[in-house]
Scaffold this motif. Structure first.
Motif, PDB file in Angstrom:
ATOM      1  N   VAL A 173       0.849  -1.187   0.000  1.00  0.00           N
ATOM      2  CA  VAL A 173       0.000   0.000   0.000  1.00  0.00           C
ATOM      3  C   VAL A 173       0.890   1.245   0.000  1.00  0.00           C
ATOM      4  CG1 VAL A 173      -1.824   1.223   1.255  1.00  0.00           C
ATOM      5  CG2 VAL A 173      -1.641  -1.267   1.430  1.00  0.00           C
ATOM      6  N   ALA A 174       0.400   2.323  -0.610  1.00  0.00           N
ATOM      7  CA  ALA A 174       1.132   3.588  -0.589  1.00  0.00           C
ATOM      8  C   ALA A 174       0.146   4.747  -0.511  1.00  0.00           C
ATOM      9  CB  ALA A 174       2.019   3.738  -1.823  1.00  0.00           C
ATOM     10  N   VAL A 175       0.670   5.889  -0.071  1.00  0.00           N
ATOM     11  CA  VAL A 175      -0.069   7.154  -0.114  1.00  0.00           C
ATOM     12  C   VAL A 175       0.688   8.056  -1.068  1.00  0.00           C
ATOM     13  CG1 VAL A 175      -0.921   9.130   1.187  1.00  0.00           C
ATOM     14  CG2 VAL A 175      -0.861   6.880   2.266  1.00  0.00           C
ATOM     15  N   LEU A 176       0.101   8.284  -2.243  1.00  0.00           N
ATOM     16  CA  LEU A 176       0.803   9.012  -3.297  1.00  0.00           C
ATOM     17  C   LEU A 176      -0.129  10.021  -3.956  1.00  0.00           C
ATOM     18  CD1 LEU A 176       2.820   6.111  -4.961  1.00  0.00           C
ATOM     19  CD2 LEU A 176       3.774   8.015  -3.631  1.00  0.00           C
ATOM     20  N   PRO A 177       0.449  11.087  -4.528  1.00  0.00           N
ATOM     21  CA  PRO A 177      -0.380  12.138  -5.142  1.00  0.00           C
ATOM     22  C   PRO A 177      -1.032  11.692  -6.438  1.00  0.00           C
ATOM     23  CG  PRO A 177       1.946  12.626  -5.441  1.00  0.00           C
ATOM     24  CD  PRO A 177       1.884  11.459  -4.509  1.00  0.00           C
ATOM     25  N   ASP A 178      -2.077  12.411  -6.790  1.00  0.00           N
ATOM     26  CA  ASP A 178      -2.876  12.081  -7.961  1.00  0.00           C
ATOM     27  C   ASP A 178      -2.058  12.105  -9.247  1.00  0.00           C
ATOM     28  OD1 ASP A 178      -5.712  11.657  -8.946  1.00  0.00           O
ATOM     29  OD2 ASP A 178      -5.136  13.407 -10.133  1.00  0.00           O
ATOM     30  N   PHE A 179      -1.070  13.032  -9.335  1.00  0.00           N
ATOM     31  CA  PHE A 179      -0.329  13.104 -10.598  1.00  0.00           C
ATOM     32  C   PHE A 179       0.563  11.888 -10.815  1.00  0.00           C
ATOM     33  CE2 PHE A 179       2.252  15.659  -7.590  1.00  0.00           C
ATOM     34  CZ  PHE A 179       3.485  15.042  -7.695  1.00  0.00           C
ATOM     35  N   ILE A 180       0.752  11.052  -9.781  1.00  0.00           N
ATOM     36  CA  ILE A 180       1.516   9.817  -9.944  1.00  0.00           C
ATOM     37  C   ILE A 180       0.588   8.617 -10.145  1.00  0.00           C
ATOM     38  CG2 ILE A 180       3.060   8.174  -8.792  1.00  0.00           C
ATOM     39  CD1 ILE A 180       4.503  10.496  -7.534  1.00  0.00           C
ATOM     40  N   VAL A 181      -0.438   8.485  -9.305  1.00  0.00           N
ATOM     41  CA  VAL A 181      -1.268   7.275  -9.351  1.00  0.00           C
ATOM     42  C   VAL A 181      -2.630   7.491  -9.995  1.00  0.00           C
ATOM     43  CG1 VAL A 181      -0.102   6.272  -7.356  1.00  0.00           C
ATOM     44  CG2 VAL A 181      -2.166   7.683  -7.012  1.00  0.00           C
ATOM     45  N   GLY A 182      -2.961   8.737 -10.332  1.00  0.00           N
ATOM     46  CA  GLY A 182      -4.275   9.011 -10.912  1.00  0.00           C
ATOM     47  C   GLY A 182      -4.621   8.140 -12.101  1.00  0.00           C
ATOM     48  N   PRO A 183      -3.746   8.009 -13.115  1.00  0.00           N
ATOM     49  CA  PRO A 183      -4.084   7.174 -14.272  1.00  0.00           C
ATOM     50  C   PRO A 183      -4.341   5.715 -13.907  1.00  0.00           C
ATOM     51  CG  PRO A 183      -2.267   8.651 -14.798  1.00  0.00           C
ATOM     52  CD  PRO A 183      -2.489   8.770 -13.325  1.00  0.00           C
ATOM     53  N   ALA A 184      -3.549   5.167 -12.981  1.00  0.00           N
ATOM     54  CA  ALA A 184      -3.733   3.759 -12.605  1.00  0.00           C
ATOM     55  C   ALA A 184      -5.007   3.557 -11.805  1.00  0.00           C
ATOM     56  CB  ALA A 184      -2.518   3.269 -11.816  1.00  0.00           C
ATOM     57  N   VAL A 185      -5.407   4.575 -11.040  1.00  0.00           N
ATOM     58  CA  VAL A 185      -6.689   4.501 -10.335  1.00  0.00           C
ATOM     59  C   VAL A 185      -7.831   4.582 -11.346  1.00  0.00           C
ATOM     60  CG1 VAL A 185      -8.220   5.685  -8.703  1.00  0.00           C
ATOM     61  CG2 VAL A 185      -5.788   5.428  -8.166  1.00  0.00           C
ATOM     62  N   ALA A 186      -7.690   5.473 -12.317  1.00  0.00           N
ATOM     63  CA  ALA A 186      -8.757   5.670 -13.308  1.00  0.00           C
ATOM     64  C   ALA A 186      -9.008   4.424 -14.139  1.00  0.00           C
ATOM     65  CB  ALA A 186      -8.403   6.851 -14.212  1.00  0.00           C
ATOM     66  N   ASP A 187      -7.939   3.679 -14.471  1.00  0.00           N
ATOM     67  CA  ASP A 187      -8.149   2.495 -15.327  1.00  0.00           C
ATOM     68  C   ASP A 187      -8.282   1.202 -14.532  1.00  0.00           C
ATOM     69  OD1 ASP A 187      -5.563   1.645 -14.641  1.00  0.00           O
ATOM     70  OD2 ASP A 187      -4.657   2.359 -16.497  1.00  0.00           O
ATOM     71  N   GLY A 188      -8.325   1.299 -13.198  1.00  0.00           N
ATOM     72  CA  GLY A 188      -8.614   0.128 -12.377  1.00  0.00           C
ATOM     73  C   GLY A 188      -7.418  -0.694 -11.956  1.00  0.00           C
ATOM     74  N   ARG A 189      -6.225  -0.336 -12.379  1.00  0.00           N
ATOM     75  CA  ARG A 189      -5.048  -1.098 -11.956  1.00  0.00           C
ATOM     76  C   ARG A 189      -4.763  -0.897 -10.467  1.00  0.00           C
ATOM     77  NH1 ARG A 189      -0.478   1.043 -15.545  1.00  0.00           N
ATOM     78  NH2 ARG A 189      -1.827   2.911 -15.453  1.00  0.00           N
ATOM     79  N   LEU A 190      -5.135   0.271  -9.941  1.00  0.00           N
ATOM     80  CA  LEU A 190      -5.041   0.539  -8.507  1.00  0.00           C
ATOM     81  C   LEU A 190      -6.412   0.951  -7.997  1.00  0.00           C
ATOM     82  CD1 LEU A 190      -1.687   2.571  -8.267  1.00  0.00           C
ATOM     83  CD2 LEU A 190      -2.055   0.142  -7.728  1.00  0.00           C
ATOM     84  N   GLU A 191      -6.638   0.716  -6.715  1.00  0.00           N
ATOM     85  CA  GLU A 191      -7.903   1.083  -6.082  1.00  0.00           C
ATOM     86  C   GLU A 191      -7.615   1.968  -4.873  1.00  0.00           C
ATOM     87  OE1 GLU A 191     -11.547  -0.988  -3.545  1.00  0.00           O
ATOM     88  OE2 GLU A 191     -10.267  -2.226  -4.845  1.00  0.00           O
TER      89      GLU A 191
END
Length: 299
Positions: A239-257
């Motif tokens: 698990v990590a706490v990271l800013p949107d500009f790093i993980v936003g795309p992976a959250v948007a396409d479902g690779r991260l939740e």
């Protein structure tokens, strides 16, 4: 004789010769006639020779003055040209801006907006230093920087551009296997992927209204760049706490939740930071203003 030549005296002498008048030279130079006369007298005393034969009606160069006037005029012309060029450099947007930006932010957020800047200001170039380390702007000669942080008070000039949202993320398969905590305290039992360039990186702090919580997950990896953590997150390592500009795309396409969405990680913001003092060259001002508009709009 002092080591430095009397440049002011030479320039004043050249201007008097050019205009054939002490009074006219004084007017053009925005000096008093007495100041102009004293400058020429000082130069004569320094050289040990009279430069003018003066009468009430006319001004004539002596032999010493005649031999000096060409070089004195050159000194005046070179000085005027140097000032005009320096003034042009400071008032017109041209030249190089040295800029420091965090690595991930530079690639994901700054990079896409730079082409528009170069199209608008083709005579300005950017020397871009990408590093997540906080650089000494003054000591290292940077004109400006972008920083993602909660900035402490300092002598630097800082402009807040927008807030930066951070997400508690892991792969969906990881959450399925280890459970989705409903409170930040539950993260203590999880494997943490930690971003090191922040205060107390092993302690994650959260807020929900007036409620606060902090937790120290079991650290698996600590890195000084956030992007390097993303493949391990997607692979289900932790698990990590990271800013949107790093993980936003992976959250948007479902690779991260993202979970705990009703909680907010300790607030941070994107700032444009510059050394104190001024006025600044036009090349720095136009880049700062452009980025202020472009990056605020992306928030």
């Amino acid at each position: 004789m002092s080591k430095l030549p009397d440049l002011e005296g030479l320039a004043v002498f050249a201007k008097v010769v050019e205009l054939r008048s002490f009074a006219a030279a004084a007017e053009e130079l925005a000096m008093s006639k007495a100041t102009v006369s004293k400058a020429v007298t000082r130069l004569e005393e320094r050289l040990g020779a009279r430069l003018f034969n003066r009468t009430s009606r006319r001004l004539a160069l002596t032999d010493a003055g005649q031999s000096l006037v060409e070089r004195a005029s050159r000194v005046l012309a070179e000085a005027q040209a140097a000032e005009e060029e320096a003034s042009s450099q400071s008032s017109a947007p041209r030249g190089t801006v040295r800029m420091a930006v965090p690595m991930s932010l530079g690639i994901t957020t700054l990079g896409p907006v730079l082409p528009g800047f170069f199209e608008a200001y083709p005579d300005v170039s950017v020397d871009l230093h990408l590093s997540d380390a906080t650089v000494d702007l003054v000591g290292m000669g940077f004109d400006l920087a972008l920083r993602v942080a909660s900035l402490p008070d300092s002598s630097l000039v800082a402009r807040r551009l927008r807030g930066v949202k951070r997400h508690v993320v892991a792969a969906p398969a990881y959450w399925d296997k280890h459970g989705r905590p409903g409170h930040p305290a539950g993260l203590a039992e999880h494997r943490g992927l930690t971003y090191g360039h922040q205060a107390a990186p092993e302690t994650w702090r959260f807020q929900r209204g007036s409620e606060e919580a902090s937790v120290r997950p079991k650290s698996v990896i600590r890195a000084n760049n956030g992007d390097v953590l993303v493949p391990s997150l997607i692979a289900g390592v932790g698990v990590a706490v990271l800013p949107d500009f790093i993980v936003g795309p992976a959250v948007a396409d479902g690779r991260l939740e993202a979970i705990l969405v009703d909680w907010t990680a300790a607030p941070i913001a994107l700032h444009l930071v510059m050394p104190p003092g001024g006025p600044r060259p036009a090349r720095v001002d136009v880049l700062a203003n452009y980025l202020g508009k472009a990056l605020s709009a992306k928030g």
